[in-house]
Design an enzyme around this catalytic site. Sequence first.
Site, PDB file in Angstrom:
ATOM      1  N   ASP A 115      10.150   9.381 -11.649  1.00  0.00           N
ATOM      2  CA  ASP A 115      10.286   8.857 -10.284  1.00  0.00           C
ATOM      3  C   ASP A 115      11.339   7.750 -10.282  1.00  0.00           C
ATOM      4  O   ASP A 115      11.082   6.632  -9.832  1.00  0.00           O
ATOM      5  CB  ASP A 115       8.921   8.323  -9.805  1.00  0.00           C
ATOM      6  CG  ASP A 115       8.917   7.956  -8.327  1.00  0.00           C
ATOM      7  OD1 ASP A 115       9.828   8.402  -7.596  1.00  0.00           O
ATOM      8  OD2 ASP A 115       8.001   7.230  -7.893  1.00  0.00           O
ATOM      9  N   GLN A 118       0.866  -1.179   0.000  1.00  0.00           N
ATOM     10  CA  GLN A 118       0.000   0.000   0.000  1.00  0.00           C
ATOM     11  C   GLN A 118       0.898   1.223   0.000  1.00  0.00           C
ATOM     12  O   GLN A 118       1.585   1.501   0.981  1.00  0.00           O
ATOM     13  CB  GLN A 118      -0.873  -0.042   1.254  1.00  0.00           C
ATOM     14  CG  GLN A 118      -1.502   1.297   1.598  1.00  0.00           C
ATOM     15  CD  GLN A 118      -2.999   1.229   1.731  1.00  0.00           C
ATOM     16  OE1 GLN A 118      -3.541   0.234   2.194  1.00  0.00           O
ATOM     17  NE2 GLN A 118      -3.658   2.290   1.311  1.00  0.00           N
ATOM     18  N   GLY A 119       0.966   1.912  -1.133  1.00  0.00           N
ATOM     19  CA  GLY A 119       1.798   3.112  -1.217  1.00  0.00           C
ATOM     20  C   GLY A 119       0.966   4.343  -0.897  1.00  0.00           C
ATOM     21  O   GLY A 119      -0.170   4.228  -0.416  1.00  0.00           O
ATOM     22  N   ALA A 120       1.557   5.509  -1.175  1.00  0.00           N
ATOM     23  CA  ALA A 120       0.855   6.753  -0.879  1.00  0.00           C
ATOM     24  C   ALA A 120      -0.275   7.005  -1.879  1.00  0.00           C
ATOM     25  O   ALA A 120      -1.236   7.705  -1.586  1.00  0.00           O
ATOM     26  CB  ALA A 120       1.852   7.902  -0.906  1.00  0.00           C
ATOM     27  N   GLU A 121      -0.141   6.442  -3.072  1.00  0.00           N
ATOM     28  CA  GLU A 121      -1.111   6.737  -4.129  1.00  0.00           C
ATOM     29  C   GLU A 121      -1.858   5.519  -4.618  1.00  0.00           C
ATOM     30  O   GLU A 121      -2.923   5.658  -5.210  1.00  0.00           O
ATOM     31  CB  GLU A 121      -0.370   7.322  -5.340  1.00  0.00           C
ATOM     32  CG  GLU A 121       0.465   8.521  -5.033  1.00  0.00           C
ATOM     33  CD  GLU A 121       0.053   9.720  -5.851  1.00  0.00           C
ATOM     34  OE1 GLU A 121      -0.270   9.525  -7.022  1.00  0.00           O
ATOM     35  OE2 GLU A 121       0.044  10.838  -5.302  1.00  0.00           O
ATOM     36  N   ALA A 122      -1.271   4.359  -4.420  1.00  0.00           N
ATOM     37  CA  ALA A 122      -1.873   3.169  -5.030  1.00  0.00           C
ATOM     38  C   ALA A 122      -1.722   1.946  -4.145  1.00  0.00           C
ATOM     39  O   ALA A 122      -0.814   1.880  -3.304  1.00  0.00           O
ATOM     40  CB  ALA A 122      -1.204   2.905  -6.380  1.00  0.00           C
ATOM     41  N   LYS A 176      -2.606  -2.535 -10.091  1.00  0.00           N
ATOM     42  CA  LYS A 176      -2.215  -1.300  -9.400  1.00  0.00           C
ATOM     43  C   LYS A 176      -3.434  -0.399  -9.360  1.00  0.00           C
ATOM     44  O   LYS A 176      -3.855   0.129 -10.388  1.00  0.00           O
ATOM     45  CB  LYS A 176      -1.052  -0.655 -10.157  1.00  0.00           C
ATOM     46  CG  LYS A 176      -0.558   0.621  -9.508  1.00  0.00           C
ATOM     47  CD  LYS A 176       0.781   1.026 -10.099  1.00  0.00           C
ATOM     48  CE  LYS A 176       1.297   2.295  -9.465  1.00  0.00           C
ATOM     49  NZ  LYS A 176       2.642   2.647  -9.896  1.00  0.00           N
TER      50      LYS A 176
END
Length: 238
Positions: A147, A24-28, A43
């Site tokens: 990125d 679980q990332g910051a965006e996805a 994703k």
Amino acid sequence: MAASTANPETDNNPVLASSQLIKQGAEAKIYRGVFMGRPCIAKQRFKKKYRHPTLDAKLTNKRIVQEVRSILRCRKQGITTPTVFFVDQENQCIYMEDIQDSVTVRDFIRRLQKSTSPDDQTALQELADKIGSVLASMHSCDIIHGDLTTSNMLLRQPESSSPLILIDFGLSQISTLHEDKGVDLYVLERAFLSTHPNTEELFERVLKVYGQSYKKSADVLKKLEDVRQRGRKRVMIG
Ligand SMILES: Nc1ncnc2c1ncn2[C@@H]1O[C@H](COP(=O)(O)OP(=O)(O)OP(=O)(O)O)[C@@H](O)[C@H]1O
Ligand SMILES: [Mg+2]
């Protein structure tokens, strides 16, 4: 495959519901599962509650389009990226090939750095060469990754014979500007040197091979130096 816990984002989606949340990332959220019989990574970009819903949907869709477009453009150029299986714009989800048994370049470098074996030191240098040459190829077709980190590069096992696989193109763009390419390298340099202490020489090698492999590299490397100096000034001024 283990079913994920009750979740409105996945429960009405048969593929996600039978997939496993792996990150679980910051965006996805990144799920691992099966798409039409093939191992897949899903994703899913989630809604940001603090953003106006229309703006949020617009930004998320932009990220998805950028990600898929750059993956396809890279593949056309012969750069290895996961195959995109399906894009579900309504649910803001990309289904792509799972690069099975892969390791991130980040983990691979950490492992090699712990070793004193000459073979592993050679493997580090060969990895730097691979990175420099793939980035040269990517910039020569005007893809700015946006990125670049060692977590956004994968290798299949055995790592030494794997191509470098680029992922996570959500912040990418197409640009012919040397400045944008220089900033792309600067982002990697910052991430690389902070994630992997004492790798200045190794990163120099990445840039050397980049320089040898890309016709317009001299202009880009000059911009990289400008961007570094701006960065230093910012730190000094505070
Ligand atoms: N196609 C793939 N095959 C195998 N593993 C993958 C794939 N895509 C992503 N991963 C794994 O999931 C991690 C996160 O994926 P990705 O970088 O696309 O998402 P992210 O949310 O932007 O993460 P981060 O914030 O760490 O950059 C990767 O570092 C990698 O370990
Ligand atoms: Mg990432």
